[in-house]
Design an enzyme around this catalytic site. Structure first.
Site, PDB file in Angstrom:
ATOM      1  N   CYS A 206      51.702  93.672 -24.236  1.00 49.85           N
ATOM      2  CA  CYS A 206      51.807  93.227 -25.632  1.00 49.85           C
ATOM      3  C   CYS A 206      50.542  93.470 -26.447  1.00 49.85           C
ATOM      4  O   CYS A 206      50.510  93.191 -27.648  1.00 49.85           O
ATOM      5  CB  CYS A 206      52.182  91.746 -25.670  1.00 49.85           C
ATOM      6  SG  CYS A 206      53.699  91.396 -24.751  1.00 49.85           S
TER       7      CYS A 206
ATOM      8  N   HIS B 199      48.182  85.776 -32.267  1.00 52.74           N
ATOM      9  CA  HIS B 199      49.183  86.330 -31.345  1.00 52.74           C
ATOM     10  C   HIS B 199      50.326  85.333 -31.170  1.00 52.74           C
ATOM     11  O   HIS B 199      51.491  85.724 -31.176  1.00 52.74           O
ATOM     12  CB  HIS B 199      48.527  86.646 -30.007  1.00 52.74           C
ATOM     13  CG  HIS B 199      49.436  87.296 -29.021  1.00 52.74           C
ATOM     14  ND1 HIS B 199      49.958  88.558 -29.210  1.00 52.74           N
ATOM     15  CD2 HIS B 199      49.940  86.856 -27.836  1.00 52.74           C
ATOM     16  CE1 HIS B 199      50.724  88.879 -28.181  1.00 52.74           C
ATOM     17  NE2 HIS B 199      50.741  87.860 -27.327  1.00 52.74           N
TER      18      HIS B 199
ATOM     19  N   GLU C 231      44.869  80.538 -27.149  1.00 53.44           N
ATOM     20  CA  GLU C 231      44.314  81.193 -28.334  1.00 53.44           C
ATOM     21  C   GLU C 231      43.629  80.190 -29.259  1.00 53.44           C
ATOM     22  O   GLU C 231      42.555  80.463 -29.804  1.00 53.44           O
ATOM     23  CB  GLU C 231      45.418  81.939 -29.079  1.00 53.44           C
ATOM     24  CG  GLU C 231      44.928  82.771 -30.253  1.00 53.44           C
ATOM     25  CD  GLU C 231      46.025  83.626 -30.866  1.00 53.44           C
ATOM     26  OE1 GLU C 231      45.685  84.512 -31.669  1.00 53.44           O
ATOM     27  OE2 GLU C 231      47.214  83.400 -30.545  1.00 53.44           O
TER      28      GLU C 231
ATOM     29  N   HIS D  92      58.870  88.486 -31.007  1.00 50.24           N
ATOM     30  CA  HIS D  92      57.795  89.179 -30.298  1.00 50.24           C
ATOM     31  C   HIS D  92      58.240  90.589 -29.944  1.00 50.24           C
ATOM     32  O   HIS D  92      59.113  90.779 -29.099  1.00 50.24           O
ATOM     33  CB  HIS D  92      57.442  88.385 -29.046  1.00 50.24           C
ATOM     34  CG  HIS D  92      56.202  88.847 -28.353  1.00 50.24           C
ATOM     35  ND1 HIS D  92      55.427  89.892 -28.810  1.00 50.24           N
ATOM     36  CD2 HIS D  92      55.582  88.389 -27.217  1.00 50.24           C
ATOM     37  CE1 HIS D  92      54.411  90.064 -27.988  1.00 50.24           C
ATOM     38  NE2 HIS D  92      54.481  89.167 -27.023  1.00 50.24           N
TER      39      HIS D  92
ATOM     40  N   PHE E 172      50.340  90.824 -20.849  1.00 45.78           N
ATOM     41  CA  PHE E 172      50.396  90.592 -19.407  1.00 45.78           C
ATOM     42  C   PHE E 172      49.377  91.507 -18.724  1.00 45.78           C
ATOM     43  O   PHE E 172      49.266  92.692 -19.050  1.00 45.78           O
ATOM     44  CB  PHE E 172      51.786  90.899 -18.865  1.00 45.78           C
ATOM     45  CG  PHE E 172      52.826  89.844 -19.161  1.00 45.78           C
ATOM     46  CD1 PHE E 172      52.509  88.669 -19.804  1.00 45.78           C
ATOM     47  CD2 PHE E 172      54.148  90.042 -18.780  1.00 45.78           C
ATOM     48  CE1 PHE E 172      53.461  87.699 -20.064  1.00 45.78           C
ATOM     49  CE2 PHE E 172      55.119  89.085 -19.029  1.00 45.78           C
ATOM     50  CZ  PHE E 172      54.784  87.910 -19.672  1.00 45.78           C
TER      51      PHE E 172
END
Length: 415
Positions: free
Chosen positions: A163, A303, A314, A340, A401
């Protein structure tokens, strides 16, 4: 070192099939979630996603060409074409050896792979594969297709970091131009992950929301009751160019890229570090490269996927880095609207950050009603409606990931 600017934008998203509509719907707080129409969801815990609306491949491609392209190829080509037009690029008048393509996809042609394997196992012609099978599934095919379509002979490749992929594509484009190795790079990312195997896989990981009864509000970053991310599809593309080239061509400049940061959580293959160590380093590195202070940052496009661990990781990084001026930072989570897009998410969020800076308007975080008690009260989350605010510097974050962390720092362009 060369100064680097953004001169063209292109997007196809769950809330708008071009940049103009995407931006309008971001500011309006439109949810892109809908019940999945692509396949039968009876066997799956999650039955919704953020699909493109009103999309038909024949509106963009000849039928013969469309059959050679996975959805992720199609989406990326569409976004790149819009960005090229927006930047008024006439390749016949430019040195194409100095123009490159760095374009990502996190998982490539998942839909094609799934269908071909099922056909191979269950179909009548069990030994026959589509002759375009390989070129439809490999992630790097898209950057190659863009290059071939326009005869671009500069750097051409596809970073794959889950991502974080398309944010890292933009970072690499920035570096090539900053170092003087290219004049113009077509960059971005594309993903088409709304497939049975993708939904099934993320369900097995317990990463996705299962709020089927209230799917429009399922993507709710920072909310106490969030239960996972909502997958989306689409693509974003940016034309990244040296300032010298942009001025010579006399074209519109959206924003300047002034800092980038890459790091690793070095913690877990899927989970982010609880204290956001990788995110902290990525943002810190971007700010240091730009040679600015933390109190100059006005906006962060987070994110923020709407997962419990990821959101707080985050936020902890933001708390640590901006401790002295936390109440001055505006944070918003546009995944609350788009879902997403995995490897495509960084590109469409960089576009959102770019347009926020240019228009001094911050898209809202929608659906968040009860803020997680672990999030500082003084942090401005731009809940519910757009925020009008002068924005000189904005950060776009992406995490993938594998612990991949990437941050992009944009600045309002001043001649």
């Amino acid at each position: 070192m060369k100064r680097v600017v953004i001169t063209g934008l292109g997007a196809i998203t769950p809330i708008g099939n071009d940049v103009k509509l995407y931006w309008e719907n971001l500011l309006r707080g439109v949810s892109g979630a809908n019940m999945i129409t692509r396949f039968d969801t009876d066997k799956f815990k999650t039955k919704f996603a953020c699909e493109l609306k009103g999309y038909s491949d024949v509106d963009y491609f000849e039928r013969k060409e469309a059959r050679k392209l996975d959805r992720f190829n199609q989406y990326g080509l569409i976004a790149a074409t819009e960005a090229i037009g927006d930047a008024a690029l006439d390749f016949s008048k430019l040195n194409t050896e100095r123009i490159g393509v760095i374009f990502s996809s996190g998982i490539g042609g998942f839909e094609t792979f799934e269908k071909e394997v099922i056909n191979h196992v269950e179909g009548e012609f069990v030994s026959r594969f589509n002759p375009f099978f390989i070129t439809k599934i490999i992630s790097n095919a898209l950057s190659g297709m863009i290059s071939i379509r326009h005869g671009l002979r500069g750097v051409n490749y596809c970073p794959v970091t889950a991502c974080a992929s398309s944010t890292q594509s933009i970072i690499h484009a920035f570096n090539y131009i900053k170092w003087g190795k290219a004049d113009i790079i077509i960059t971005g990312g594309s993903e088409a992950p709304i497939t049975a195997s993708s939904i099934g896989g993320f369900n097995a990981m317990r990463a996705m929301s299962v709020n089927n009864e209230n799917y429009k509000m399922a993507s709710r970053p920072f909310d106490t009751h969030r239960d996972g991310f909502v997958v989306g599809e689409g693509a974003g593309s940016l034309i990244v160019e040296s300032l010298d080239s942009a001025l010579k061509r006399n074209v519109n400049i959206y924003a300047e890229i002034v800092g980038t940061g890459e790091s690793s959580d070095a913690y877990h293959i899927t989970g982010t570090h609880p204290e956001g160590e990788g995110a902290f380093l990525a943002m810190k590195n971007a700010i240091q490269e730009a040679n600015v202070s933390t109190d100059q940052i006005d906006y962060i496009n987070a994110h923020a996927t709407s997962t419990e661990i990821g959101d707080l990781s985050e936020i902890n990084a933001i708390k640590k880095l901006f401790a002295s001026n936390l109440n001055k930072i505006q944070v918003s989570a546009t995944k609350s609207m788009t879902g997403h897009l995995l490897g495509g998410t960084g590109a469409i969020e960089a576009i959102a950050t770019c347009l926020s800076i240019m228009n001094d308007s911050i898209p809202p975080t929608i659906n968040t009603k009860e803020i997680d008690v672990n999030i500082p009260k003084e942090l401005n989350l731009s809940l519910g409606e757009k925020t009008v605010k002068t924005i000189n510097y904005g950060i776009s974050n992406s995490f993938g990931f594998g612990g991949h962390c990437a941050a992009l720092l944009l600045k309002k362009y001043i001649e």
